[in-house]
Design a protein around this motif. Structure first.
Motif, PDB file in Angstrom:
ATOM      1  N   ASP A 174       0.842  -1.155   0.449  1.00  0.00           N
ATOM      2  CA  ASP A 174      -0.017   0.027   0.055  1.00  0.00           C
ATOM      3  C   ASP A 174       0.956   1.105   0.061  1.00  0.00           C
ATOM      4  O   ASP A 174       0.428   2.147   1.504  1.00  0.00           O
ATOM      5  CB  ASP A 174      -1.031   0.162   1.245  1.00  0.00           C
ATOM      6  N   PHE A 175       1.795   1.238  -0.721  1.00  0.00           N
ATOM      7  CA  PHE A 175       2.614   2.572  -0.982  1.00  0.00           C
ATOM      8  C   PHE A 175       3.183   2.940  -2.675  1.00  0.00           C
ATOM      9  O   PHE A 175       2.755   1.716  -3.281  1.00  0.00           O
ATOM     10  CB  PHE A 175       4.227   2.403  -0.186  1.00  0.00           C
ATOM     11  N   ARG A 176       3.410   3.946  -2.522  1.00  0.00           N
ATOM     12  CA  ARG A 176       4.288   3.855  -4.049  1.00  0.00           C
ATOM     13  C   ARG A 176       5.340   5.164  -3.544  1.00  0.00           C
ATOM     14  O   ARG A 176       6.033   5.378  -3.092  1.00  0.00           O
ATOM     15  CB  ARG A 176       3.261   5.574  -5.021  1.00  0.00           C
ATOM     16  N   GLY A 177       6.793   4.062  -4.354  1.00  0.00           N
ATOM     17  CA  GLY A 177       7.430   4.444  -5.055  1.00  0.00           C
ATOM     18  C   GLY A 177       8.321   3.355  -4.282  1.00  0.00           C
ATOM     19  O   GLY A 177       8.072   1.810  -4.663  1.00  0.00           O
ATOM     20  N   TRP A 178      10.066   3.615  -4.133  1.00  0.00           N
ATOM     21  CA  TRP A 178      10.648   2.558  -3.055  1.00  0.00           C
ATOM     22  C   TRP A 178      10.259   2.075  -1.627  1.00  0.00           C
ATOM     23  O   TRP A 178      10.185   3.577  -0.492  1.00  0.00           O
ATOM     24  CB  TRP A 178      12.679   2.768  -3.231  1.00  0.00           C
ATOM     25  N   ARG A 179      10.373   0.821  -1.419  1.00  0.00           N
ATOM     26  CA  ARG A 179      10.485   0.350   0.019  1.00  0.00           C
ATOM     27  C   ARG A 179      11.568  -0.627  -0.008  1.00  0.00           C
ATOM     28  O   ARG A 179      11.832  -1.537  -0.699  1.00  0.00           O
ATOM     29  CB  ARG A 179       8.833   0.370   0.164  1.00  0.00           C
ATOM     30  N   THR A 180      11.502  -0.645   1.720  1.00  0.00           N
ATOM     31  CA  THR A 180      12.607  -2.095   1.434  1.00  0.00           C
ATOM     32  C   THR A 180      12.291  -2.779   2.686  1.00  0.00           C
ATOM     33  O   THR A 180      11.260  -1.739   4.253  1.00  0.00           O
ATOM     34  CB  THR A 180      14.185  -1.202   1.843  1.00  0.00           C
ATOM     35  N   VAL A 181      12.715  -4.167   3.391  1.00  0.00           N
ATOM     36  CA  VAL A 181      13.155  -4.473   4.411  1.00  0.00           C
ATOM     37  C   VAL A 181      13.764  -5.372   4.629  1.00  0.00           C
ATOM     38  O   VAL A 181      14.475  -5.467   3.738  1.00  0.00           O
ATOM     39  CB  VAL A 181      11.507  -5.494   4.301  1.00  0.00           C
ATOM     40  N   TRP A 182      14.189  -5.328   6.223  1.00  0.00           N
ATOM     41  CA  TRP A 182      15.849  -5.883   6.809  1.00  0.00           C
ATOM     42  C   TRP A 182      14.402  -7.370   7.775  1.00  0.00           C
ATOM     43  O   TRP A 182      13.953  -6.967   8.897  1.00  0.00           O
ATOM     44  CB  TRP A 182      16.190  -5.313   7.620  1.00  0.00           C
ATOM     45  N   ALA A 183      14.824  -8.485   7.860  1.00  0.00           N
ATOM     46  CA  ALA A 183      14.183  -9.633   8.048  1.00  0.00           C
ATOM     47  C   ALA A 183      15.140 -10.886   8.789  1.00  0.00           C
ATOM     48  O   ALA A 183      15.584 -11.029   7.656  1.00  0.00           O
ATOM     49  CB  ALA A 183      12.498 -10.182   7.409  1.00  0.00           C
ATOM     50  N   ALA A 184      14.999 -10.920   9.766  1.00  0.00           N
ATOM     51  CA  ALA A 184      16.396 -12.197  10.362  1.00  0.00           C
ATOM     52  C   ALA A 184      15.613 -13.584  10.197  1.00  0.00           C
ATOM     53  O   ALA A 184      14.639 -13.718  10.387  1.00  0.00           O
ATOM     54  CB  ALA A 184      16.695 -11.348  12.219  1.00  0.00           C
ATOM     55  N   ASP A 222      11.587  19.206  -6.545  1.00  0.00           N
ATOM     56  CA  ASP A 222      11.985  18.229  -7.021  1.00  0.00           C
ATOM     57  C   ASP A 222      12.056  17.622  -5.909  1.00  0.00           C
ATOM     58  O   ASP A 222      12.582  16.468  -5.437  1.00  0.00           O
ATOM     59  CB  ASP A 222      12.747  18.646  -7.633  1.00  0.00           C
ATOM     60  N   LEU A 223      13.141  18.193  -4.608  1.00  0.00           N
ATOM     61  CA  LEU A 223      13.222  17.471  -3.735  1.00  0.00           C
ATOM     62  C   LEU A 223      12.585  16.761  -2.985  1.00  0.00           C
ATOM     63  O   LEU A 223      13.108  15.310  -2.190  1.00  0.00           O
ATOM     64  CB  LEU A 223      14.903  18.198  -3.205  1.00  0.00           C
ATOM     65  N   VAL A 224      10.774  17.335  -3.002  1.00  0.00           N
ATOM     66  CA  VAL A 224      10.209  17.012  -1.877  1.00  0.00           C
ATOM     67  C   VAL A 224      10.250  15.506  -2.570  1.00  0.00           C
ATOM     68  O   VAL A 224       9.781  14.563  -1.828  1.00  0.00           O
ATOM     69  CB  VAL A 224       9.150  18.023  -1.749  1.00  0.00           C
ATOM     70  N   ASP A 225       9.708  15.619  -4.167  1.00  0.00           N
ATOM     71  CA  ASP A 225       9.438  14.921  -4.813  1.00  0.00           C
ATOM     72  C   ASP A 225      10.177  13.393  -3.964  1.00  0.00           C
ATOM     73  O   ASP A 225       9.931  12.667  -4.401  1.00  0.00           O
ATOM     74  CB  ASP A 225       9.167  14.814  -5.803  1.00  0.00           C
ATOM     75  N   HIS A 226      11.710  13.616  -4.922  1.00  0.00           N
ATOM     76  CA  HIS A 226      12.879  12.958  -4.795  1.00  0.00           C
ATOM     77  C   HIS A 226      12.652  11.681  -4.251  1.00  0.00           C
ATOM     78  O   HIS A 226      12.707  10.895  -4.066  1.00  0.00           O
ATOM     79  CB  HIS A 226      13.905  13.156  -5.790  1.00  0.00           C
ATOM     80  N   LEU A 227      13.018  12.580  -2.612  1.00  0.00           N
ATOM     81  CA  LEU A 227      12.630  12.122  -1.382  1.00  0.00           C
ATOM     82  C   LEU A 227      12.001  10.987  -0.770  1.00  0.00           C
ATOM     83  O   LEU A 227      11.923  10.438  -0.327  1.00  0.00           O
ATOM     84  CB  LEU A 227      13.238  12.906  -0.208  1.00  0.00           C
ATOM     85  N   GLU A 228      10.116  11.392  -1.819  1.00  0.00           N
ATOM     86  CA  GLU A 228       9.599  10.517  -0.427  1.00  0.00           C
ATOM     87  C   GLU A 228       9.629   9.529  -1.376  1.00  0.00           C
ATOM     88  O   GLU A 228       9.150   8.190  -1.856  1.00  0.00           O
ATOM     89  CB  GLU A 228       8.026  11.396  -1.328  1.00  0.00           C
ATOM     90  N   ASP A 229       9.784   9.418  -3.584  1.00  0.00           N
ATOM     91  CA  ASP A 229       9.386   8.395  -4.195  1.00  0.00           C
ATOM     92  C   ASP A 229      10.737   7.665  -3.696  1.00  0.00           C
ATOM     93  O   ASP A 229      10.467   6.210  -3.610  1.00  0.00           O
ATOM     94  CB  ASP A 229      10.679   8.699  -5.937  1.00  0.00           C
ATOM     95  N   GLN A 230      12.037   8.075  -2.655  1.00  0.00           N
ATOM     96  CA  GLN A 230      13.377   7.533  -2.499  1.00  0.00           C
ATOM     97  C   GLN A 230      12.604   6.117  -1.344  1.00  0.00           C
ATOM     98  O   GLN A 230      13.777   5.153  -0.692  1.00  0.00           O
ATOM     99  CB  GLN A 230      14.129   8.055  -2.210  1.00  0.00           C
ATOM    100  N   GLY A 231      11.271   6.602  -0.796  1.00  0.00           N
ATOM    101  CA  GLY A 231      10.855   6.099   0.450  1.00  0.00           C
ATOM    102  C   GLY A 231      11.408   6.482   1.151  1.00  0.00           C
ATOM    103  O   GLY A 231      11.017   6.403   2.585  1.00  0.00           O
ATOM    104  N   TRP A 232      11.498   7.954   1.860  1.00  0.00           N
ATOM    105  CA  TRP A 232      11.422   8.528   2.581  1.00  0.00           C
ATOM    106  C   TRP A 232       9.994   9.095   2.682  1.00  0.00           C
ATOM    107  O   TRP A 232       9.665  10.465   2.589  1.00  0.00           O
ATOM    108  CB  TRP A 232      12.866   9.384   3.158  1.00  0.00           C
ATOM    109  N   ALA A 233       9.304   8.412   3.261  1.00  0.00           N
ATOM    110  CA  ALA A 233       7.710   8.864   3.002  1.00  0.00           C
ATOM    111  C   ALA A 233       7.238   8.380   4.205  1.00  0.00           C
ATOM    112  O   ALA A 233       7.768   7.487   5.166  1.00  0.00           O
ATOM    113  CB  ALA A 233       7.474   7.739   2.002  1.00  0.00           C
TER     114      ALA A 233
END
Length: 1008
Positions: A104-114, A310-321
């Motif tokens: 349920d997102f748009r852009g990049w997201r990550t996960v670290w799972a042990a 542009d900086l706001v939108d790129h940051l959001e797209d990079q997953g800083w959201a």
């Protein structure tokens, strides 16, 4: 191969179901310039065949890192669906372990799972298949995958859950780093305060005032020139941000830690990522905001606004959201804190472009503002939060629309902040009843500075409004701030307080004193706190004579700089005593079973094992006074010889710390504690005082080393005693250091026994003292050493090691020490220091010490039970009772039932007594903690973060002191905590209800 970056072709072993297609795409990327594109249709499945590489964690490993899976996913459109990652063995027919990843997102997201903690099922070392089950309800679509690490070791403290992977690292919400990692939990807290019916005029005025103060604090107005615009354009262009339709791309934006990269591939992967550091990115946003708000040309403003969006939108797209935790957000606050004022200053531009609420929600999430709804009983202050995210929390609320919801949120913020500032129980942060400022479960000025820089402006923003912090909270933060100017002189603090950074260069910042002063008095009756303002004016006085607007304002109000502090203070939550006269400071520090002896990391404070083994430092030289001018210099420093300490003098190689990762609560760090609870200080009438400790070194290094040490402070006289010194180290001598002072020049003189100055270099002398000796060091301090001791004096070039890098260092030093021999058993010492005396004064002091009637002090007892000193000039007797003793019979004391410290001053005019006492045991737990010992009964190294009692409240204890004669209580600031309970047989029993190792005193008068 356990690491996948997708630059050339779909890797071997990767396949998808018949309806899906895998390809390499340059549309999106998280490293390099490409990623794996997965075009899927109904109920898709992607399979990766090949060894996973998982290995179960082995207890006793050097590192506590756990094998984990990590991946980046780009989703072009939010879906109410998920991916399921399954790990198994080929041909087995079922997965060994799995976890879900929500889409349920748009852009990049990550996960670290042990594998062994964050997944359902049980991972197996033979796993060789990863199956990714795609969205089950989305029909067709596209996902991008990059930087997939099938198996990588990650510190188990750092995995962070978020909206995509809410089951990751659930234990983090109760861990020491929860203030960083619990963003998901904060967001889900229930809002308990009721929603008001309306916004009152008083509240609206308060919101406006806070907005104005916030903006003035952060906005740096400047004259803008074409070069400024060109420089910003150049720096912006380096990020490679570009748009194609509604898509935006650019260099990845990352935290600096790269904790998920395997050590062997870290540098290669960092280079491949070619990422922008988050801190540089947000600093650029802040610079653009300042220039935009300062610029007066519309073409410049349009250009700057475009870059900012542009900086706001790129940051959001990079997953800083909102809702994203980037795999980990540990310590991210230092990198993100420029984002908050940047967004606040650009709020009108963001509103115009429809990004205001998006940015505000991102701010609310990453500052963890949801924490304001934590039940108050569970709130813990935190200097990291005050330093890095508090301003973002407040900004995210000030940017809300003017509605009752805003009032409720700001009211919750007020209650949360007030609770965070109250005296914290146990070893919790942030501020203590005695003025200690806590981080890393101890008093920690280096972190406290940033905390004050963050919290005092917020107290000022809220001051004079309905949202001001409560009176007790204000008093507590104020006390801690004022304490900083006591253990610092003028700006630098004692080296014993430097924790893992023994550079001697760390210093307080005067500006928090200004904001605390402008926040008003704690009771809210006055707009300026004059006592704090006077402290600020002393600290802020510039050598140039120029002054700031705040200085001019305070001076215009009739406030003048305070005099240099003078008196004595005990800070027992820091195992610290402070003694000041004129412009000098003498401070002594110890440690206990609660407070660590040293903080050491793998590249910090490698030789600081003895830094709080009774370290007595005198800061008296320089203008302003500094550590270096007063004798401390890093290069060439003999790490065995901290002044005042009793240590085994070991070769530098053996003194180096062996830093370990002892459990999952901590990283690679060393925080050794004693098993002794007796360490602390006492003050009498705020003028004189004492400090004492039972020294027992941790068995990790020299567990047989013990001593009983005391320090008595009377005006400019310090009496230092030691007894019961013992250890089994037969190779190296045990020593008590009188001083170790840097020599700016080899001809700097010292004087021995009133003889002509010793200005030769090098110089060495050893003496068996048949008569008392005296030394005047090169910093103007005199030392009196009674007979019967072995004294060594040296002026030499010393060779040592850098505390952080292990590089060779050297420097010229003068030093003096008492030699207790090898494997001492029952050894002791005595010496006195006269601070800031001349040669003639020292000679007179030594002559007076020959006569019992003229001696400045007398040692009445020095053994395992007690050290007792009588000071003639002040008519004070000070007692360090290391043990309970029912037959003291010295001075006014007949008996004591608790290891404690007592000072008694006689009032000749009235015949009365002033009595001060303390139980220095913080009493956070009773008895022996069994898991600090192995099966053979040997004490082991443990992490303080793993201790259950860290958050415990200090327990009350009744101390019974029996005095000779019949006395009645005349006055006491302690109220009912000090009371007379009986008179019998010409004895008076006084009870003291002790808590938090806080000294208490009372006045007694003769009773008929």
């Amino acid at each position: 191969m356990y690491i996948y970056s997708f630059e050339q072709e779909v890797p071997a072993g990767w396949s998808s179901d018949g309806q899906s297609r895998l390809s390499i795409s340059g549309d999106r990327y998280k490293d390099g310039a490409h990623s794996l594109r997965w075009d899927y249709k109904e109920r898709p499945r992607l399979t990766v065949s090949g060894p996973i590489g998982f290995r179960p964690f082995q207890e006793g490993s050097v590192s506590q890192a756990r094998d984990s899976f990590a991946v980046w996913i780009y989703n072009p459109r939010p879906l109410q669906d998920k991916l399921t990652f399954e790990f198994g063995r080929s041909g087995r027919g079922q997965a060994d372990c799995r976890f879900d990843f929500h889409l349920d997102f748009r852009g990049w997201r990550t996960v670290w799972a042990a594998y062994e903690r964050d997944m359902d099922g049980t991972p197996h070392p033979d796993m060789d298949t990863l199956t990714i089950h795609g969205p089950q309800s989305a029909g067709e679509g596209t996902l991008y995958i990059d930087q997939l690490l099938l198996c990588t070791p990650i510190d188990p403290r750092f995995h962070t859950r978020d909206f995509q992977a809410p089951a990751v690292n659930l234990r983090a919400d109760n861990a020491a780093n929860a203030h960083w990692l619990s963003l998901y939990a904060f967001e889900r807290l229930e809002r308990c305060l009721p929603l008001p019916d309306e916004v009152t005029p008083e509240q609206s005025a308060a919101h406006l005032k806070m907005n104005e103060r916030y903006e003035v604090f952060f906005f740096r107005k400047r004259n803008v020139a074409p070069d400024d615009i060109e420089r910003l354009e150049h720096d912006f262009a380096a990020y490679g941000i570009s748009r194609r339709g509604d898509a935006i791309t650019g260099r990845p934006v990352e935290l600096p830690f790269f904790d998920h990269f395997p050590a062997a591939d870290k540098e290669r992967l960092k280079a491949l990522a070619n990422s922008v550091q988050l801190i540089e990115y947000t600093k650029l946003m802040r610079r653009i905001a300042d220039v935009y708000r300062s610029a007066d040309r519309e073409d410049w403003k349009r250009k700057l606004a475009g870059m900012f969006i542009d900086l706001v939108d790129h940051l959001e797209d990079q997953g800083w959201a909102y809702g994203s935790s980037q795999g980990t957000v540990h310590h991210f606050g230092y990198s993100f804190r420029e984002y908050y004022p940047a967004v606040f200053l650009m709020r009108e531009v963001l509103k115009e472009h429809g990004r205001l609420e998006l940015s505000r929600r991102t701010m609310y999430w990453y500052s963890g503002t949801g924490r304001i709804h934590t039940p108050l009983a569970e709130v813990e202050g935190n200097i990291d939060i005050f330093n890095t995210t508090l301003h973002g929390m407040l900004a995210s609320l000030l940017m809300l629309d003017e509605t009752p919801y805003k009032v409720r949120e700001l009211s919750a913020f007020r209650l949360w902040l007030s609770q965070s500032l109250l005296p914290a129980r146990g070893l919790r942060a942030a501020y203590k009843i005695d003025g200690s400022a806590y981080h890393h479960v101890n008093h920690y000025p280096a972190y406290a500075v940033g905390g004050f820089q963050g919290v005092t402006p917020v107290m000022y923003f809220l001051g004079g409004t309905p949202y001001r912090v409560t009176e007790e909270a204000h008093k507590t933060a104020r006390r801690a701030l004022l304490a900083m100017r006591l253990y610092s002189n003028k700006y630098e603090w004692l080296v014993s307080l430097s924790a893992r950074h023994p550079t001697g260069k760390w210093a307080l910042d005067p500006e928090p004193f200004a904001y605390m002063a402008l926040a008003g008095t704690p009771d809210g009756t006055r707009d300026i706190d004059e006592e704090v303002a006077a402290a600020y004016l002393r600290l802020a006085a510039p050598a140039s004579g120029e002054s700031s607007d705040t200085v001019r304002r305070l001076m215009a109000a009739g406030i003048r700089p305070e005099a240099d502090p003078s008196g004595h203070w005990a800070m027992n939550y820091a195992a610290l005593a402070l003694h000041r006269r004129d412009s000098w400071l003498a401070g002594v520090r110890g440690h206990s079973r609660y407070l660590w002896a040293n903080e050491t990391y793998v590249s910090a404070n490698l030789y600081g094992r003895y830094i709080s083994h009774g370290h007595l430092q005198i800061m008296s030289q320089g203008d302003p006074v500094t550590n270096e001018a007063s004798g401390y210099s890093h290069d060439g420093w003999d790490w065995n010889r901290w002044p005042g300490t009793t240590t085994v003098h070991k070769p530098i190689a053996e003194l180096r710390s062996d830093v370990r990762n002892v459990d999952t609560f901590s990283g690679f760090e060393e925080m050794l504690i004693s098993d002794e609870s007796y360490a602390g200080g006492l003050h009498l009438e705020g003028r004189n005082g004492m400090f004492a400790m039972k020294l027992h070194e941790h068995p990790k290094y020299e567990g047989t080393h013990r001593a009983r040490k005391s320090y008595f402070f009377f005006d400019n006289r310090i009496v230092c005693l030691g007894s019961d010194i013992e250890n089994a180290e037969s190779r190296y001598a045990t020593e008590t250091t009188l001083f170790q002072n840097h020599l700016a020049g080899g001809n700097e003189a010292i004087r021995l026994n009133g003889e002509p100055p010793v200005d030769e270099f090098p110089y060495s002398r050893k003496m068996e003292l048949d008569n008392p000796a005296s030394i005047l060091d090169n910093k103007g301090n005199g030392y009196y050493i009674p007979r019967g001791q072995r004294l060594s004096v040296s002026k030499a070039t010393q060779h040592s090691k850098h505390q952080s890098t292990d590089a060779d260092t050297e420097g010229n030093f003068a030093a003096a020490w008492l030699d207790h021999g090898t494997a001492p058993d029952g050894e002791g010492y005595e010496y006195a220091i006269l601070v800031g005396v001349g040669a003639e004064q020292l000679v007179r002091f030594c002559e007076a010490m020959r006569s019992p009637d003229e001696a400045a002090y007398r040692v009445l007892n020095k053994d395992r039970l007690a050290h007792i000193v009588e000071d003639r000039a002040s008519r004070t007797t000070a007692y360090a009772f290391f043990e309970a003793n029912e037959s003291v019979d010295i001075g006014h004391v007949a008996a004591v039932d608790t290891p404690s410290m007592v000072m008694i001053r006689e009032e000749p005019e009235s015949g009365g007594l002033i009595v001060s006492a303390v139980d220095p045991d913080l009493r956070l737990y009773e008895g022996v903690e069994e898991d600090q010992y192995d099966e053979h009964g040997n004490r082991i190294e443990v992490s303080l973060y793993s201790r259950r009692w860290v958050h415990a409240e200090s327990k009350e204890h009744t101390l019974r002191l029996t005095l000779k004669g019949r006395w009645s209580r005349k006055a006491s600031d302690a109220g009912d905590a000090v009371r007379i309970v009986s008179h019998a047989d010409d004895r008076t029993v006084v009870e003291w209800t002790c808590k938090d190792a806080m000294p208490m005193e009372c006045r007694l008068e003769k009773s008929l």
